[in-house]
Scaffold this motif. Structure first.
Motif, PDB file in Angstrom:
ATOM      1  N   TRP A 210     -83.089 -26.983  -2.391  1.00 39.48           N
ATOM      2  CA  TRP A 210     -81.732 -26.559  -2.738  1.00 39.48           C
ATOM      3  C   TRP A 210     -80.929 -26.083  -1.534  1.00 39.48           C
ATOM      4  CZ3 TRP A 210     -78.807 -21.969  -2.956  1.00 39.48           C
ATOM      5  CH2 TRP A 210     -77.609 -22.074  -3.675  1.00 39.48           C
ATOM      6  N   PRO A 211     -81.481 -25.204  -0.657  1.00 39.81           N
ATOM      7  CA  PRO A 211     -80.704 -24.795   0.520  1.00 39.81           C
ATOM      8  C   PRO A 211     -80.357 -25.972   1.432  1.00 39.81           C
ATOM      9  CG  PRO A 211     -82.582 -23.342   0.209  1.00 39.81           C
ATOM     10  CD  PRO A 211     -82.769 -24.499  -0.705  1.00 39.81           C
ATOM     11  N   ILE A 212     -81.282 -26.921   1.560  1.00 40.86           N
ATOM     12  CA  ILE A 212     -81.023 -28.101   2.384  1.00 40.86           C
ATOM     13  C   ILE A 212     -79.886 -28.915   1.788  1.00 40.86           C
ATOM     14  CG2 ILE A 212     -82.023 -30.236   3.295  1.00 40.86           C
ATOM     15  CD1 ILE A 212     -84.752 -28.872   3.198  1.00 40.86           C
ATOM     16  N   SER A 213     -79.911 -29.087   0.473  1.00 47.14           N
ATOM     17  CA  SER A 213     -78.859 -29.825  -0.217  1.00 47.14           C
ATOM     18  C   SER A 213     -77.504 -29.139  -0.069  1.00 47.14           C
ATOM     19  CB  SER A 213     -79.229 -29.973  -1.694  1.00 47.14           C
ATOM     20  OG  SER A 213     -78.225 -30.658  -2.400  1.00 47.14           O
ATOM     21  N   ARG A 214     -77.494 -27.793  -0.181  1.00 51.70           N
ATOM     22  CA  ARG A 214     -76.245 -27.029  -0.032  1.00 51.70           C
ATOM     23  C   ARG A 214     -75.714 -27.129   1.394  1.00 51.70           C
ATOM     24  NH1 ARG A 214     -73.281 -27.200  -3.362  1.00 51.70           N
ATOM     25  NH2 ARG A 214     -74.584 -28.977  -3.843  1.00 51.70           N
ATOM     26  N   LEU A 215     -76.614 -27.131   2.368  1.00 49.92           N
ATOM     27  CA  LEU A 215     -76.203 -27.271   3.765  1.00 49.92           C
ATOM     28  C   LEU A 215     -75.531 -28.614   3.994  1.00 49.92           C
ATOM     29  CD1 LEU A 215     -76.182 -26.325   6.729  1.00 49.92           C
ATOM     30  CD2 LEU A 215     -78.495 -27.269   6.960  1.00 49.92           C
ATOM     31  N   ALA A 216     -76.114 -29.673   3.421  1.00 51.02           N
ATOM     32  CA  ALA A 216     -75.525 -31.014   3.550  1.00 51.02           C
ATOM     33  C   ALA A 216     -74.126 -31.044   2.941  1.00 51.02           C
ATOM     34  CB  ALA A 216     -76.431 -32.042   2.881  1.00 51.02           C
ATOM     35  N   ALA A 217     -73.969 -30.445   1.753  1.00 53.46           N
ATOM     36  CA  ALA A 217     -72.671 -30.434   1.074  1.00 53.46           C
ATOM     37  C   ALA A 217     -71.642 -29.651   1.890  1.00 53.46           C
ATOM     38  CB  ALA A 217     -72.817 -29.839  -0.310  1.00 53.46           C
ATOM     39  N   ALA A 218     -72.065 -28.517   2.470  1.00 56.40           N
ATOM     40  CA  ALA A 218     -71.162 -27.683   3.263  1.00 56.40           C
ATOM     41  C   ALA A 218     -70.697 -28.409   4.528  1.00 56.40           C
ATOM     42  CB  ALA A 218     -71.846 -26.364   3.631  1.00 56.40           C
ATOM     43  N   LEU A 219     -71.653 -29.072   5.201  1.00 55.42           N
ATOM     44  CA  LEU A 219     -71.282 -29.818   6.426  1.00 55.42           C
ATOM     45  C   LEU A 219     -70.367 -30.991   6.096  1.00 55.42           C
ATOM     46  CD1 LEU A 219     -74.725 -29.875   8.296  1.00 55.42           C
ATOM     47  CD2 LEU A 219     -72.684 -28.544   8.887  1.00 55.42           C
ATOM     48  N   GLU A 220     -70.666 -31.664   5.004  1.00 58.30           N
ATOM     49  CA  GLU A 220     -69.831 -32.812   4.602  1.00 58.30           C
ATOM     50  C   GLU A 220     -68.415 -32.361   4.291  1.00 58.30           C
ATOM     51  OE1 GLU A 220     -70.340 -36.748   1.779  1.00 58.30           O
ATOM     52  OE2 GLU A 220     -71.623 -35.002   1.464  1.00 58.30           O
ATOM     53  N   LYS A 221     -68.282 -31.227   3.608  1.00 58.68           N
ATOM     54  CA  LYS A 221     -66.954 -30.704   3.260  1.00 58.68           C
ATOM     55  C   LYS A 221     -66.208 -30.236   4.518  1.00 58.68           C
ATOM     56  CE  LYS A 221     -64.684 -27.386   0.207  1.00 58.68           C
ATOM     57  NZ  LYS A 221     -64.889 -26.316  -0.820  1.00 58.68           N
ATOM     58  N   ARG A 222     -66.929 -29.620   5.442  1.00 60.73           N
ATOM     59  CA  ARG A 222     -66.314 -29.100   6.658  1.00 60.73           C
ATOM     60  C   ARG A 222     -65.823 -30.208   7.568  1.00 60.73           C
ATOM     61  NH1 ARG A 222     -69.221 -24.967  10.991  1.00 60.73           N
ATOM     62  NH2 ARG A 222     -67.467 -24.841  12.436  1.00 60.73           N
ATOM     63  N   TRP A 223     -66.563 -31.310   7.609  1.00 56.13           N
ATOM     64  CA  TRP A 223     -66.255 -32.381   8.565  1.00 56.13           C
ATOM     65  C   TRP A 223     -65.512 -33.564   7.940  1.00 56.13           C
ATOM     66  CZ3 TRP A 223     -71.771 -32.353  11.080  1.00 56.13           C
ATOM     67  CH2 TRP A 223     -71.872 -31.227  11.906  1.00 56.13           C
ATOM     68  N   GLU A 224     -65.015 -33.399   6.735  1.00 54.87           N
ATOM     69  CA  GLU A 224     -64.290 -34.507   6.089  1.00 54.87           C
ATOM     70  C   GLU A 224     -63.070 -34.873   6.927  1.00 54.87           C
ATOM     71  OE1 GLU A 224     -63.309 -32.871   2.202  1.00 54.87           O
ATOM     72  OE2 GLU A 224     -64.804 -34.171   1.305  1.00 54.87           O
TER      73      GLU A 224
END
Length: 224
Positions: A210-224
């Protein structure tokens, strides 16, 4: 608690054994992903090549990985190499080889998609500045590709962690195998142990992924 079978975890060193089995899964995943990222970057660049033969070969490789179940690949590497070639490969090395074979293809396809998504004007601007093809890829395209890849590659990590449960089929003592051993050892005294053990195993997978998945989502949102 006893009716759910969770009490079994607190007998002896059962909980430590479960955590040790989880570490086996995580270790295989980390090693496989690190190697796959390096090889995948190279394969991904080759997938964008203008050479049709090379692209066709890599496409066949990718399709084999997507169509062939990982369990079959594990059996081929672990049992097949020993019987056919007489090579003794440990279960862990076999698992890493299979996951690298799978991960490199998946990572290569992600790299290919990331490179293709970069606007043509980026190439044209770089060539206009006098950069050669190697410099364009190394200084302009690959940095942007890596930035787009990080969230996607993190998702690949979670998929690998979950898929490592298959290695129990070739005799590796990972978290599910340990769980089964504990259930069998307490079958008579705790008939509901299966529910408690597998519920805890599911929770441990969730805690790791779950933390890994949340990290991926956060990076994807930040770098859109």
């Amino acid at each position: 608690m006893q009716s759910l079978g969770i009490d079994v975890l607190f007998k002896g060193n059962n909980m430590l054994r479960i955590l040790g089995g989880l570490w086996v899964s995580v270790r295989i995943s980390i090693i496989s992903v690190l190697i796959s990222i390096v090889l995948g970057l190279f394969i991904g660049v080759l997938m964008t090549s203008r050479n049709r033969v090379l692209r066709a070969v890599l496409r066949i490789y990718l399709e084999i990985v997507r169509i062939m179940p990982q369990m079959v690949l594990l059996f081929i590497v672990y049992f097949g190499t020993t019987r056919v070639f007489g090579i003794n490969i440990s279960a862990e090395i076999s698992a890493i080889l299979v996951f690298v074979f799978w991960g490199t293809a998946e990572m290569g396809d992600l790299v290919r998609g990331s490179i293709k998504s970069i606007p043509v004007i980026q190439y044209e601007s770089a060539y206009a500045l006098g950069l050669n093809k190697f410099q364009v890829y190394f200084y302009v395209i690959l940095p942007q590709t890596v930035r787009r890849l990080i969230p996607l590659s993190i998702n690949l990590v979670t998929r690998m962690i979950k898929t490592t449960s298959l290695v129990m089929m070739i005799g590796m003592v990972e978290v599910l195998k340990v769980g089964q051993q504990i259930i069998e050892a307490n079958r008579k005294t705790s008939p509901n142990a299966a529910f408690g053990i597998f519920a805890v195993v599911m929770l441990l997978y969730f805690i790791v992924c779950w933390p890994i998945s949340r990290l991926a989502a956060a990076l994807e949102k930040r770098w859109e």
